[in-house]
Design a protein around this motif. Structure first.
Motif, PDB file in Angstrom:
ATOM      1  N   TYR A  62     -78.674   6.880  -9.653  1.00 20.76           N
ATOM      2  CA  TYR A  62     -78.996   7.743  -8.505  1.00 20.76           C
ATOM      3  C   TYR A  62     -78.900   6.955  -7.193  1.00 20.76           C
ATOM      4  O   TYR A  62     -78.395   7.449  -6.188  1.00 20.76           O
ATOM      5  CB  TYR A  62     -80.397   8.321  -8.665  1.00 20.76           C
ATOM      6  CG  TYR A  62     -80.751   9.359  -7.630  1.00 20.76           C
ATOM      7  CD1 TYR A  62     -80.363  10.690  -7.783  1.00 20.76           C
ATOM      8  CD2 TYR A  62     -81.472   9.008  -6.490  1.00 20.76           C
ATOM      9  CE1 TYR A  62     -80.687  11.648  -6.821  1.00 20.76           C
ATOM     10  CE2 TYR A  62     -81.798   9.950  -5.534  1.00 20.76           C
ATOM     11  CZ  TYR A  62     -81.405  11.267  -5.706  1.00 20.76           C
ATOM     12  OH  TYR A  62     -81.725  12.210  -4.751  1.00 20.76           O
TER      13      TYR A  62
ATOM     14  N   ASN B 277     -74.975   5.737  -6.838  1.00 17.73           N
ATOM     15  CA  ASN B 277     -73.906   6.750  -6.872  1.00 17.73           C
ATOM     16  C   ASN B 277     -72.666   6.218  -7.575  1.00 17.73           C
ATOM     17  O   ASN B 277     -71.532   6.552  -7.228  1.00 17.73           O
ATOM     18  CB  ASN B 277     -73.532   7.211  -5.457  1.00 17.73           C
ATOM     19  CG  ASN B 277     -74.575   8.109  -4.844  1.00 17.73           C
ATOM     20  OD1 ASN B 277     -75.245   8.867  -5.547  1.00 17.73           O
ATOM     21  ND2 ASN B 277     -74.751   8.020  -3.540  1.00 17.73           N
TER      22      ASN B 277
ATOM     23  N   PHE C  32     -75.154  14.225 -13.010  1.00 16.84           N
ATOM     24  CA  PHE C  32     -74.245  13.636 -12.012  1.00 16.84           C
ATOM     25  C   PHE C  32     -72.839  14.183 -12.246  1.00 16.84           C
ATOM     26  O   PHE C  32     -72.402  14.305 -13.388  1.00 16.84           O
ATOM     27  CB  PHE C  32     -74.219  12.101 -12.108  1.00 16.84           C
ATOM     28  CG  PHE C  32     -75.555  11.467 -11.851  1.00 16.84           C
ATOM     29  CD1 PHE C  32     -75.987  11.216 -10.555  1.00 16.84           C
ATOM     30  CD2 PHE C  32     -76.389  11.132 -12.915  1.00 16.84           C
ATOM     31  CE1 PHE C  32     -77.224  10.642 -10.320  1.00 16.84           C
ATOM     32  CE2 PHE C  32     -77.630  10.555 -12.687  1.00 16.84           C
ATOM     33  CZ  PHE C  32     -78.046  10.313 -11.383  1.00 16.84           C
TER      34      PHE C  32
ATOM     35  N   PRO D 276     -75.392  13.564  -7.407  1.00 14.15           N
ATOM     36  CA  PRO D 276     -76.413  14.178  -8.256  1.00 14.15           C
ATOM     37  C   PRO D 276     -76.359  15.691  -8.194  1.00 14.15           C
ATOM     38  O   PRO D 276     -76.013  16.276  -7.168  1.00 14.15           O
ATOM     39  CB  PRO D 276     -77.725  13.645  -7.668  1.00 14.15           C
ATOM     40  CG  PRO D 276     -77.400  13.364  -6.229  1.00 14.15           C
ATOM     41  CD  PRO D 276     -75.972  12.910  -6.215  1.00 14.15           C
TER      42      PRO D 276
END
Length: 302
Positions: A13, A16, A48, A57
Motif C-alpha cells: 500500500y 504502490n 490492488f 488500491p
C-alpha cells in the motif's frame, strides 16, 4: 490469519509496487504475490489493480489501510514498551525527515554524539515532504521529523525546538554592507531564493506581495549551502535564518545585516507518532536532538 500478511499489505500500500514492497520486506516478489493472493481470497476483493506501471488500491483496500497501519504500529509499540535501552549496545535504525537548514546545523554534532555514545545506532536523513509528513510518521516510513509548525494528524506528537529570525547575507565587501540595508535597496538588488519546491512563494516574498511589493529574484535554488557560496562571489543577496548565516560566515567572506522587513520569527518543531512516545530509544534520540540544538545555541541567534 497470519499477521505477516498484513505487513505485506501495508508495504504494498505504501510503495504502490510489489517489487518495492519486496525490497522493503527483504523477501522475494513471488512471496509478496502469494501473500496478496491469500488476502484477496479472504476479503473477496482484488485489493490492488494495475494502473500503468504501478498499482493502485481498490476502495476496500483504502478503507482498511489505516486500521492495518495503526494496528501494526501498536504492535510495534508493545514490543518496545518496558524494553531496556542501552545506547552503547543498541542497533536501532532511525529515519529523520528534515530540511536543508536544520540538517546542516544539527547533523554533524548529532552524528558525533552517536559515534561517541551509541556507535551501533544508524541514522538516515530524508528530504522533508510536508504534504506527506503525517502519513509517513503514521506508517513508520519516518521515525521523526523537524520542520516549521504545520497542521498534522491528531496522532502526531510535536515539541517546540527553537525559533529564529530571518536576516540578509551578502559578500563582505558588498557596496550595501557599509550602512543599514533599507527596504528600497533590498527591493532594487538581485536576490537568490532557496526552496525545496520547484515553484511557489517563499515567506519573505509572500510578505512583500501582501504589501504590493516584489523583489528581483535572479536564481532559485534548493540549498542554502550552495547559495551562500554564490553570494560570497557576487552582488546577489540571500535571505535566510540567522543561525545558518552565522555558520556560513565562519568559513566564507560574508556580511550579515537585518532584514528590512517585519516577519515573525521562524519556529521549528519536532514531530513523531504517538506510538513512539514510550519507546525508550526514540525518547533518547529526541533528547539528543534537543541537546544538540541547545549546544549550537540556535535559539539564541534570533
Amino acid at each position: 490469519m497470519d499477521l505477516n500478511l498484513f505487513k505485506v499489505f501495508d508495504a504494498v500500500y505504501r510503495a504502490n509496487s510489489l517489487t518495492e514492497a519486496a525490497k522493503d520486506l527483504h523477501i522475494t516478489q513471488p512471496a509478496v504475490s502469494n501473500a496478496l493472493a491469500r488476502l484477496r481470497e479472504h476479503f473477496d476483493d482484488p485489493l490492488f489493480v494495475r494502473r500503468g506501471r504501478s498499482i493502485a488500491p481498490t476502495p476496500l483496500a483504502d478503507s482498511i489501510a489505516g486500521d492495518i497501519s495503526n494496528s501494526l504500529m501498536s504492535l510495534q509499540e508493545s514490543l518496545h514498551k518496558g524494553q531496556e535501552f542501552d545506547p552503547s549496545t543498541s542497533k536501532r535504525r532511525f529515519i529523520i525527515s528534515m530540511g536543508d537548514p536544520i540538517e546542516f546545523v544539527a547533523l554533524p554534532e548529532l552524528i558525533s554524539q552517536l559515534q561517541q555514545y551509541a556507535p551501533g545506532i544508524r541514522l538516515q536523513s530524508q528530504r522533508l515532504v510536508r504534504d506527506q509528513l503525517s502519513r509517513q510518521l503514521i506508517s513508520g516510513e519516518v521515525s521523526m521529523a523537524v520542520d516549521i509548525p504545520q497542521s498534522v494528524d491528531s496522532s502526531i506528537q510535536q515539541q517546540f525546538l527553537f525559533k529564529d529570525n530571518l536576516c540578509v547575507l551578502m559578500r563582505h565587501d558588498h557596496p550595501l554592507s557599509r550602512d543599514t540595508l533599507s527596504l528600497k535597496q533590498y527591493l532594487n538588488t538581485g536576490h537568490i531564493t532557496v526552496s525545496g519546491r520547484s515553484r511557489g512563494t517563499v515567506l519573505e516574498d509572500a510578505t512583500l506581495n501582501r504589501k504590493g511589493l516584489s523583489r528581483n529574484i535572479i536564481f532559485r535554488g534548493q540549498s542554502y549551502y550552495s547559495a551562500s557560496h554564490i553570494v560570497a562571489t557576487s552582488d546577489l543577496l540571500l535571505t535566510l535564518p540567522k543561525h545558518l548565516a552565522l555558520r556560513f560566515q565562519e568559513f566564507l567572506p560574508l556580511h550579515i545585516t537585518p532584514l528590512p522587513l517585519k516577519i515573525p520569527a521562524l519556529e521549528m518543531m519536532m514531530y513523531w507518532h504517538r506510538s513512539a512516545s514510550n519507546d525508550n530509544a526514540h525518547e533518547w534520540l529526541r533528547a539528543c536532538i534537543e541537546r544538540v540544538i541547545a549546544k549550537n545555541d540556535v535559539s539564541a541567534t534570533g
